[in-house]
Design a protein around this motif. Structure first.
Motif, short mmCIF file in Angstrom:
data_model
loop_
_atom_site.label_atom_id
_atom_site.label_comp_id
_atom_site.label_asym_id
_atom_site.label_seq_id
_atom_site.Cartn_x
_atom_site.Cartn_y
_atom_site.Cartn_z
N LYS A 18 0.83 -1.20 0.00
CA LYS A 18 0.00 0.00 0.00
C LYS A 18 0.86 1.25 0.00
N PRO A 19 0.43 2.31 -0.66
CA PRO A 19 1.18 3.58 -0.58
C PRO A 19 1.11 4.16 0.82
N ILE A 20 2.12 4.93 1.19
CA ILE A 20 2.15 5.58 2.49
C ILE A 20 1.28 6.83 2.43
N PRO A 21 0.25 6.92 3.25
CA PRO A 21 -0.59 8.13 3.24
C PRO A 21 0.14 9.31 3.85
N ILE A 22 -0.01 10.47 3.25
CA ILE A 22 0.60 11.70 3.72
C ILE A 22 -0.50 12.68 4.10
N THR A 23 -0.45 13.17 5.33
CA THR A 23 -1.39 14.17 5.81
C THR A 23 -0.65 15.49 5.99
N ILE A 24 -1.14 16.54 5.37
CA ILE A 24 -0.55 17.88 5.51
C ILE A 24 -1.32 18.63 6.58
N ILE A 25 -0.62 19.12 7.60
CA ILE A 25 -1.25 19.92 8.65
C ILE A 25 -0.65 21.32 8.60
N THR A 26 -1.51 22.28 8.39
CA THR A 26 -1.08 23.66 8.24
C THR A 26 -1.88 24.56 9.16
N GLY A 27 -1.60 25.84 9.12
CA GLY A 27 -2.26 26.80 10.00
C GLY A 27 -1.29 27.92 10.32
N PHE A 28 -1.81 29.07 10.69
CA PHE A 28 -0.97 30.23 10.93
C PHE A 28 -0.12 30.03 12.18
N LEU A 29 0.83 30.93 12.37
CA LEU A 29 1.78 30.83 13.47
C LEU A 29 1.07 30.70 14.82
N GLY A 30 1.49 29.71 15.60
CA GLY A 30 0.96 29.55 16.95
C GLY A 30 -0.46 29.01 17.02
N ALA A 31 -0.99 28.50 15.92
CA ALA A 31 -2.38 28.02 15.93
C ALA A 31 -2.55 26.75 16.75
N GLY A 32 -1.47 25.96 16.89
CA GLY A 32 -1.55 24.73 17.67
C GLY A 32 -1.34 23.47 16.85
N LYS A 33 -0.59 23.58 15.75
CA LYS A 33 -0.37 22.43 14.87
C LYS A 33 0.40 21.31 15.57
N THR A 34 1.50 21.67 16.23
CA THR A 34 2.32 20.65 16.88
C THR A 34 1.56 19.98 18.02
N THR A 35 0.80 20.76 18.79
CA THR A 35 0.00 20.18 19.86
C THR A 35 -1.00 19.17 19.31
N LEU A 36 -1.65 19.50 18.21
CA LEU A 36 -2.58 18.57 17.58
C LEU A 36 -1.88 17.27 17.22
N ILE A 37 -0.70 17.38 16.62
CA ILE A 37 0.03 16.17 16.20
C ILE A 37 0.44 15.33 17.40
N LEU A 38 0.97 15.96 18.44
CA LEU A 38 1.41 15.21 19.61
C LEU A 38 0.24 14.54 20.32
N ASN A 39 -0.95 15.10 20.20
CA ASN A 39 -2.13 14.47 20.79
C ASN A 39 -2.67 13.31 19.96
#
Length: 400
Positions: A18-39
């Protein structure tokens, strides 16, 4: 919505089917992207302890911060692209970076690409689709997720065209930091999203937590709508009034000659050295005054790795800062729109070379036209000094 892909049972000698799925997570500075990923990670591990998620992180400046946080959270692999924008001048590095992640992990179930706060997700989606074709289907774009900071979006959406594009060209909007704003502010943001004239699914986070089954498997409507013919659509969208176009080159090979989206922000790189003092640390009392007094309409984001001399505290005083087990009393600082947290670095954490030799290494991301003033302020002293009579050697460099 589909459940996150279960990890493959193939061994290292069996080709992946199977191909490896890629999810792009974006958003303006300080929106909480890394927190979302770590959760997301503990949710995936609860479903299957062997699930392997890799993170490809892009950030302003020359300091690797979030990759160190991610590594400490047992993500299978982390690669950080610094000093550029992954949707423009670094877009050619996406393929090699993905190959590096695959080589580092025998089996890989998913890659999350976290963009810089000023990246244009649709251009990156085009690049992922191109790599999928050129690699014979090794990858597939699963979807684009945009994190919106409800508390501050009404302000930066007014000044940042890229912030509006991030909310327009996405498969899912995650509404973050809404809890303390009240329903009226939330309704205002939803109305502004409605003004973009697109029908995009949205979900409210629970202090940065969203179910993995919502974030992954969003059916990738943006991915399907952006084939080669999508470049003309993006070019038309970017011919907005006022600055002669966003400057994106949707082939990913060069910057536009006119206003570029990266000029929406300015970046300072800050380094404080000990000047030969052993066990030197940043004056914690001065640092706390600096964090509390920095106006969020001038400074969007502060990230740093530092040795603290004295007691530091989070902006939410009810959340205590854990003591650092690191022999140098090292912390990772994340400041966004007037709120901040200190995360202690582990005793055995392998620190990135971008910060390991300095008492403090900091990236300051500012509004347009603010960097010259803030460079002078920091160089004048009194904000980022060593504890004691020797204030250390401070260097402030404008990155862009």
């Amino acid at each position: 919505m589909t459940q996150p892909d279960p990890p493959t049972t193939a061994t290292t000698t069996t080709p992946r089917q199977k191909p490896i799925p890629i999810t792009i997570i974006t958003g303006f500075l300080g929106a909480g992207k890394t927190t979302l990923i770590l959760n997301l990670l503990p949710q995936l591990r609860a479903l299957n302890p062997s699930y392997k998620l890799a993170l490809l992180k892009n950030e302003f400046g020359d300091l690797a911060i979030d990759s160190q946080l991610a590594t400490s959270s047992a993500i299978a692999g982390v690669t950080e692209l610094l000093n550029g924008c992954i949707c423009c001048n670094l877009v050619g590095q996406l393929g090699p970076a993905l190959a590096e992640l695959r080589a580092a992990t025998a089996t890989l179930d998913r890659v999350v690409v976290e963009t810089s706060g000023s990246a244009f997700p649709a251009t990156l989606a085009l690049e992922v689709n191109r790599l999928a074709r050129e690699t014979g289907g090794e990858y597939v774009l699963d979807g684009v997720v945009t994190v919106v900071d409800v508390e501050n979006w009404a302000g930066y959406e007014d000044t940042s065209y890229t912030a509006r594009l991030q909310a327009r060209y996405t498969d899912l909007v995650v509404l973050n930091k809404w809890e303390g704003c009240g329903e009226r502010r939330l309704d205002e943001v939803l109305d502004r999203l409605g003004d973009l004239e697109v029908d995009v699914a949205w979900v409210k986070s629970d202090k940065g937590w969203v179910g993995a089954e919502v974030v992954f498997g969003v059916d990738g409507g943006l991915a399907r709508g952006l084939g080669e013919e999508g470049k003309e659509l993006l070019d038309d969208e970017c011919k907005h009034e006022g600055d002669g176009g966003c400057g994106h080159n949707h082939d990913g090979h060069e910057h536009g000659k006119k206003q570029h989206h990266q000029s929406e922000v300015e970046v300072l790189s800050v380094e404080l050295k000990s000047g030969g003092q052993e066990a030197a640390g940043v004056d914690a009392s001065k640092l706390m005054v600096f964090l509390k007094s920095t106006p969020k309409d001038e400074v969007y984001r502060i990230k740093a790795v530092l040795t603290a001399s004295g007691t530091v505290s989070n902006s939410d005083e009810d959340v205590a800062v854990l003591a650092s087990p690191h022999p140098r009393n090292r912390y990772i600082l994340n400041w966004a729109f007037g709120r901040w947290t200190f995360t202690p670095m582990g005793e055995d954490m392998a620190e990135h070379t971008s910060s390991s030799e300095a008492v403090l290494r900091m990236t300051v991301i500012l509004a347009r036209y603010e960097s010259t003033k803030w460079k002078k302020r920091l160089e004048a002293g009194g904000r980022l000094d060593l504890d004691g009579t020797n204030k250390g050697e401070l260097t402030v460099t404008k990155v862009n």
